[in-house]
Motif scaffolding. Structure first.
Motif, PDB file in Angstrom:
ATOM      1  N   ARG A  34       0.742  -1.246   0.121  1.00 22.31           N
ATOM      2  CA  ARG A  34       0.113   0.004  -0.169  1.00 22.31           C
ATOM      3  C   ARG A  34       0.943   1.443  -0.102  1.00 22.31           C
ATOM      4  O   ARG A  34       1.865   1.199   0.746  1.00 22.31           O
ATOM      5  CB  ARG A  34      -0.933   0.107   1.125  1.00 22.31           C
ATOM      6  N   PHE A  35       0.339   2.287  -0.787  1.00 23.88           N
ATOM      7  CA  PHE A  35       1.076   3.691  -0.324  1.00 23.88           C
ATOM      8  C   PHE A  35       0.335   4.188   0.324  1.00 23.88           C
ATOM      9  O   PHE A  35      -1.176   4.686   0.310  1.00 23.88           O
ATOM     10  CB  PHE A  35       1.606   4.385  -2.288  1.00 23.88           C
ATOM     11  N   PRO A  36       0.628   4.684   1.538  1.00 23.52           N
ATOM     12  CA  PRO A  36      -0.181   5.314   2.847  1.00 23.52           C
ATOM     13  C   PRO A  36      -0.232   7.347   3.104  1.00 23.52           C
ATOM     14  O   PRO A  36       0.070   6.827   3.788  1.00 23.52           O
ATOM     15  CB  PRO A  36       0.170   4.403   4.056  1.00 23.52           C
ATOM     16  N   PRO A  37      -0.236   7.797   2.206  1.00 19.81           N
ATOM     17  CA  PRO A  37       0.092   9.363   2.683  1.00 19.81           C
ATOM     18  C   PRO A  37      -1.152   9.307   3.131  1.00 19.81           C
ATOM     19  O   PRO A  37      -2.152   8.913   3.257  1.00 19.81           O
ATOM     20  CB  PRO A  37      -0.263   9.734   1.020  1.00 19.81           C
ATOM     21  N   GLU A  38      -0.154  10.653   4.346  1.00 14.67           N
ATOM     22  CA  GLU A  38      -1.195  11.430   5.392  1.00 14.67           C
ATOM     23  C   GLU A  38      -1.790  12.211   4.196  1.00 14.67           C
ATOM     24  O   GLU A  38      -0.862  13.461   4.071  1.00 14.67           O
ATOM     25  CB  GLU A  38      -0.479  11.395   6.444  1.00 14.67           C
ATOM     26  N   ASP A  71      -4.894   8.926   7.639  1.00 13.37           N
ATOM     27  CA  ASP A  71      -6.252   9.990   7.952  1.00 13.37           C
ATOM     28  C   ASP A  71      -6.459   9.801   9.663  1.00 13.37           C
ATOM     29  O   ASP A  71      -7.776  10.210   9.764  1.00 13.37           O
ATOM     30  CB  ASP A  71      -7.285  10.402   6.534  1.00 13.37           C
ATOM     31  N   THR A  72      -5.385  10.047  10.557  1.00 13.42           N
ATOM     32  CA  THR A  72      -6.248   9.872  11.550  1.00 13.42           C
ATOM     33  C   THR A  72      -5.482  11.335  12.184  1.00 13.42           C
ATOM     34  O   THR A  72      -5.899  11.347  14.012  1.00 13.42           O
ATOM     35  CB  THR A  72      -5.131   8.944  12.740  1.00 13.42           C
ATOM     36  N   ASN A  73      -5.092  12.280  11.778  1.00 10.31           N
ATOM     37  CA  ASN A  73      -5.011  13.599  12.311  1.00 10.31           C
ATOM     38  C   ASN A  73      -6.077  14.744  11.285  1.00 10.31           C
ATOM     39  O   ASN A  73      -5.539  15.929  10.342  1.00 10.31           O
ATOM     40  CB  ASN A  73      -3.309  14.290  11.755  1.00 10.31           C
ATOM     41  N   PRO A  74      -6.800  14.607  12.148  1.00 11.78           N
ATOM     42  CA  PRO A  74      -8.182  15.394  10.857  1.00 11.78           C
ATOM     43  C   PRO A  74      -7.751  16.987  10.961  1.00 11.78           C
ATOM     44  O   PRO A  74      -8.177  17.424   9.629  1.00 11.78           O
ATOM     45  CB  PRO A  74      -9.372  15.238  11.473  1.00 11.78           C
ATOM     46  N   GLU A  75      -7.270  17.470  11.380  1.00 10.17           N
ATOM     47  CA  GLU A  75      -6.888  18.959  12.037  1.00 10.17           C
ATOM     48  C   GLU A  75      -5.924  19.533  10.357  1.00 10.17           C
ATOM     49  O   GLU A  75      -6.658  20.344  10.181  1.00 10.17           O
ATOM     50  CB  GLU A  75      -6.387  19.554  12.903  1.00 10.17           C
ATOM     51  N   LYS A  76      -5.259  18.411  10.342  1.00  8.59           N
ATOM     52  CA  LYS A  76      -4.292  18.815   9.185  1.00  8.59           C
ATOM     53  C   LYS A  76      -4.368  18.212   7.698  1.00  8.59           C
ATOM     54  O   LYS A  76      -4.212  19.286   7.198  1.00  8.59           O
ATOM     55  CB  LYS A  76      -2.869  18.465   9.475  1.00  8.59           C
ATOM     56  N   GLU A  77      -6.300  17.948   7.715  1.00  6.71           N
ATOM     57  CA  GLU A  77      -6.167  17.101   6.615  1.00  6.71           C
ATOM     58  C   GLU A  77      -7.576  18.186   5.500  1.00  6.71           C
ATOM     59  O   GLU A  77      -7.758  18.219   6.546  1.00  6.71           O
ATOM     60  CB  GLU A  77      -6.040  15.804   6.775  1.00  6.71           C
ATOM     61  N   SER A  84      -5.205  16.402  -4.719  1.00  4.34           N
ATOM     62  CA  SER A  84      -3.960  16.162  -5.491  1.00  4.34           C
ATOM     63  C   SER A  84      -3.457  15.182  -5.459  1.00  4.34           C
ATOM     64  O   SER A  84      -2.883  14.641  -6.603  1.00  4.34           O
ATOM     65  CB  SER A  84      -3.388  17.207  -4.926  1.00  4.34           C
ATOM     66  N   ILE A  85      -3.312  13.932  -4.189  1.00  4.62           N
ATOM     67  CA  ILE A  85      -2.585  12.725  -3.757  1.00  4.62           C
ATOM     68  C   ILE A  85      -2.822  11.787  -5.667  1.00  4.62           C
ATOM     69  O   ILE A  85      -1.991  11.065  -6.099  1.00  4.62           O
ATOM     70  CB  ILE A  85      -2.651  12.158  -2.523  1.00  4.62           C
ATOM     71  N   GLN A  86      -4.297  11.903  -5.519  1.00  5.34           N
ATOM     72  CA  GLN A  86      -4.827  10.416  -6.042  1.00  5.34           C
ATOM     73  C   GLN A  86      -4.647  11.307  -7.520  1.00  5.34           C
ATOM     74  O   GLN A  86      -4.087  10.639  -8.409  1.00  5.34           O
ATOM     75  CB  GLN A  86      -6.255  11.216  -6.061  1.00  5.34           C
ATOM     76  N   SER A  87      -4.549  12.359  -7.650  1.00  3.56           N
ATOM     77  CA  SER A  87      -4.220  12.667  -9.038  1.00  3.56           C
ATOM     78  C   SER A  87      -2.530  12.730  -9.450  1.00  3.56           C
ATOM     79  O   SER A  87      -2.562  12.451 -10.075  1.00  3.56           O
ATOM     80  CB  SER A  87      -4.491  14.121  -9.601  1.00  3.56           C
ATOM     81  N   ASP A  88      -1.576  13.386  -8.318  1.00  7.25           N
ATOM     82  CA  ASP A  88      -0.212  12.527  -8.781  1.00  7.25           C
ATOM     83  C   ASP A  88      -0.265  11.484  -8.942  1.00  7.25           C
ATOM     84  O   ASP A  88       0.741  10.201  -9.865  1.00  7.25           O
ATOM     85  CB  ASP A  88       0.261  13.054  -7.543  1.00  7.25           C
ATOM     86  N   ALA A 103      -7.464   4.865   6.574  1.00  6.60           N
ATOM     87  CA  ALA A 103      -7.566   4.366   7.866  1.00  6.60           C
ATOM     88  C   ALA A 103      -9.338   4.987   8.584  1.00  6.60           C
ATOM     89  O   ALA A 103      -9.424   4.101   9.281  1.00  6.60           O
ATOM     90  CB  ALA A 103      -6.451   5.239   8.718  1.00  6.60           C
ATOM     91  N   SER A 104      -9.357   6.136   8.224  1.00  5.19           N
ATOM     92  CA  SER A 104     -11.074   6.364   8.575  1.00  5.19           C
ATOM     93  C   SER A 104     -12.116   5.150   8.346  1.00  5.19           C
ATOM     94  O   SER A 104     -13.409   5.442   8.873  1.00  5.19           O
ATOM     95  CB  SER A 104     -11.341   7.452   8.956  1.00  5.19           C
ATOM     96  N   ASP A 105     -11.636   4.745   7.580  1.00  2.42           N
ATOM     97  CA  ASP A 105     -12.489   3.136   7.003  1.00  2.42           C
ATOM     98  C   ASP A 105     -12.949   2.359   8.039  1.00  2.42           C
ATOM     99  O   ASP A 105     -13.698   1.847   7.708  1.00  2.42           O
ATOM    100  CB  ASP A 105     -12.564   2.936   5.849  1.00  2.42           C
TER     101      ASP A 105
END
Ligand code: ATP
Ligand code: MG
Length: 561
Positions: A34-38, A71-77, A84-88, A103-105
């Motif tokens: 998996r590629f796991p970006p925040e 996505d465990t840091n909602p304030e910064k996301e 943009s990440i998907q598009s890249d 991760a929130s799933d």
């Protein structure tokens, strides 16, 4: 500094290791990565290495690679980052397996796993204040001290966790911690936090949660829940691996993923930290995350880099278990190599000087055919209008010069690229004595031929018709940082290392007319100058805009001739 191992296009240690595992029947021969970006910023060139590695291994072994937002840091996301990440990733040419995951799933599953750990006596709700908890954690030289709440009955912790979830407590007043070992040499094992109270809405789950799992608790368990076999991350997580393994060993999970580490990509003259890149954007030092000077994938895309160049670069640098610093010139060479082969040729003049051909008819115009590429017929040929008045590059003319100067000199010959041989006769000056035009004669028998008298021109220069050419805005980008190691220190040091000459905008540069009909993101070699791309957003037929991707040769730190 270390040398990197063999290219991932060939072998790398992870590929070898997985091959051995498959041969010995581990994971039933399955490879799921998996590629796991925040989603707290745009992806940068460092992430490309991780993407190529994760997707590349899955591809190589006929496995699957997922895209999972950590996505465990909602304030910064936020959603902009997710998009943009998907598009890249797509732009780089990779296709993730199944839907985009988060991760929130798994927040419901993770909560149930936390309860499971409490029930088995391996987690507890700690009510120490954050300061107390920090103090009792000890440090590298001092063992930690057990929390007074460490041995409370599981039922009490279960109840408190439910009340944390229900929003009964303030942020920071309590947390859920794994019960491991407050005296462990590895600080990550000193009863790490699994859940914190954060009264923040989440981009995926809205207001459902006010407690959020820590990275360490969420990551491995998400891997296990979605059947990831190889959880590949950068070396700074090596010390987290025992914790990763502890959770896997002590929870009832559908699978047992394993973590492997590799050395992150560091590039000189480049910052690869989302936090610092965000600061450059927020403070306006660059024109957004996709400013062509940014090392973000969106930025280097807009700069004109190709997915193939980035993938080749990642192959070349290889994957190893040590951190090294790669020369930014290597990335630049990768795009040069790709564009040299794949970009059609065109002509543009950056610093125009008028050339008048005195023996050419006033209103004469010839359309000369020029090849799209010198080494390939696969490119359409161009039609270049040749007229009495042309623009040439100011630096391509000198009144006098020594033999090393192979361009236009008074009384000497030069070939106009794809056109005739000319000989300079005279100059025209303005009142200040500046040369404003060069007068010359052309030899009409030299289209594709040398002059009949046998005196060959010494060089070739580029040109654009002054009457039939168009004009463009040309943005000459250079490295964003002049400092070789702009990421080493604090933000102040980083800002001090910015290259003040990273952008030079030239308006009204003459271009051959065909360039005006380029589509956004079409790439070219402007002959004798460099590689350029029609700007993804600003370029149009009525206002052509080209960005310099890279100069023809590596001239960094060297003065021009
Ligand atoms: P940053 O330090 O820029 O914020 P990060 O590690 O926090 O990066 P994530 O979104 O968590 O960013 O990264 C997603 C994946 O990309 C992780 O597996 C991470 O290890 C990997 N990655 C991040 N930076 C690099 C890098 N410079 N080289 C290789 N892999 C990287
Ligand atoms: Mg991270």
């Amino acid at each position: 500094m270390s040398t990197q191992s063999a290219p991932s296009g060939g072998n790398n240690f992870l590929r070898n290791l997985i091959r051995e595992q498959i041969d010995s029947g581990e994971h039933q021969g399955e490879v799921v990565t998996r590629f796991p970006p925040e989603p707290n910023g745009y992806l940068h060139i460092g992430h490309a290495k991780s993407i190529c590695l994760n997707f590349g291994l899955a591809e190589h072994f006929g496995g699957r690679c997922r895209l999972r937002f950590d996505d465990t840091n909602p304030e910064k996301e936020n959603q902009e980052y997710i998009d943009s990440i998907q598009s890249d990733v797509t732009w780089l040419g990779f296709e993730w397996d199944g839907p985009v995951r988060y991760a929130s799933d798994y927040f419901d599953d993770l909560y149930a796993l936390a309860q499971q750990l409490i029930e088995t006596g391996l987690a507890y709700v700690d009510e120490q204040s954050s300061e107390q908890a920090r103090e009792n954690r000890g440090d590298w030289n001092t063992p930690g001290t057990d929390s007074p709440f460490r041995d409370r009955p599981p039922a009490e912790s279960l109840d408190l966790l439910a009340r944390m979830k229900a929003g009964e407590f303030d942020e920071g007043s309590c947390s859920l911690r794994a019960k491991i070992d407050m005296r462990a040499g590895n600080m990550n094992l000193r009863d790490p936090v699994m859940y914190r109270i954060r009264k923040a809405a989440h981009h995926q789950t809205g207001d459902k949660w006010c407690i959020y799992p820590s990275y360490d608790f969420a990551h491995g368990q998400s891997d296990a829940l979605e059947g990831v076999t190889h959880s590949i991350c950068t070396l700074e997580f090596e010390d987290h691996r025992p914790l990763y393994e502890w959770f896997v060993a002590n929870l009832t999970l559908p699978a047992s993923p394993r973590q492997y580490e590799f050395g992150r990509l560091n590039l000189n003259y480049t910052v690869t930290s989302k936090r610092k890149l965000k600061l450059l954007v927020d403070e306006g030092h660059v024109d957004g995350w996709d400013d062509p000077r940014m090392p973000t994938l969106a930025g280097i895309r807009r700069r004109g880099y190709t997915p193939a160049a980035i993938r080749n670069f990642c192959d070349t640098i290889g994957v190893s278990r040590s951190d090294g610093v790669i020369d930014a010139g290597l990335l630049e060479n990768a795009v040069r190599d790709d564009l040299n082969e794949h970009a059609p040729r065109a002509m543009c003049v950056l610093d125009p000087l008028k050339l008048v051909i005195t023996n050419y008819p006033e209103d004469g115009v010839e359309w000369l055919a020029a090849p799209g590429h010198p080494n390939s017929d696969a490119f359409e040929s161009r039609q270049l209008p040749f007229t009495r008045e042309l623009w040439i590059e100011a630096e391509d003319f000198r009144e006098e010069a020594n033999k090393k100067y192979k361009r236009l000199v008074l009384g000497k010959r030069v070939r106009l690229r794809n056109a005739y041989v000319i000989e300079a006769e005279d100059v025209v000056r303005d009142e200040a004595g500046e040369i404003v035009a060069v007068h010359c004669r052309y030899d009409p028998d030299t289209l594709g031929d040398n002059p009949a008298d046998g005196i060959k021109p010494k060089g070739v220069i580029h040109w654009v018709s002054a009457t039939h050419g168009r004009t463009a805005t040309v943005r000459l980008y250079d490295r964003l940082f002049a400092d070789e190691n702009p990421g080493r220190g604090d933000v102040g040091e980083m800002l001090a290392g910015l290259n003040p000459a990273s952008l030079d905008v030239r308006e009204n540069c003459p271009i051959e007319p065909g360039l005006a009909s380029a589509r956004p993101e079409d790439r070219f070699q402007f002959e004798r100058i460099g590689y350029f791309v029609a700007d993804r957003y600003d370029h149009g037929p009525n206002h052509p805009v080209f960005n310099r991707t890279v100069a023809l040769r590596d001239t960094w730190g060297k003065s021009g001739d």
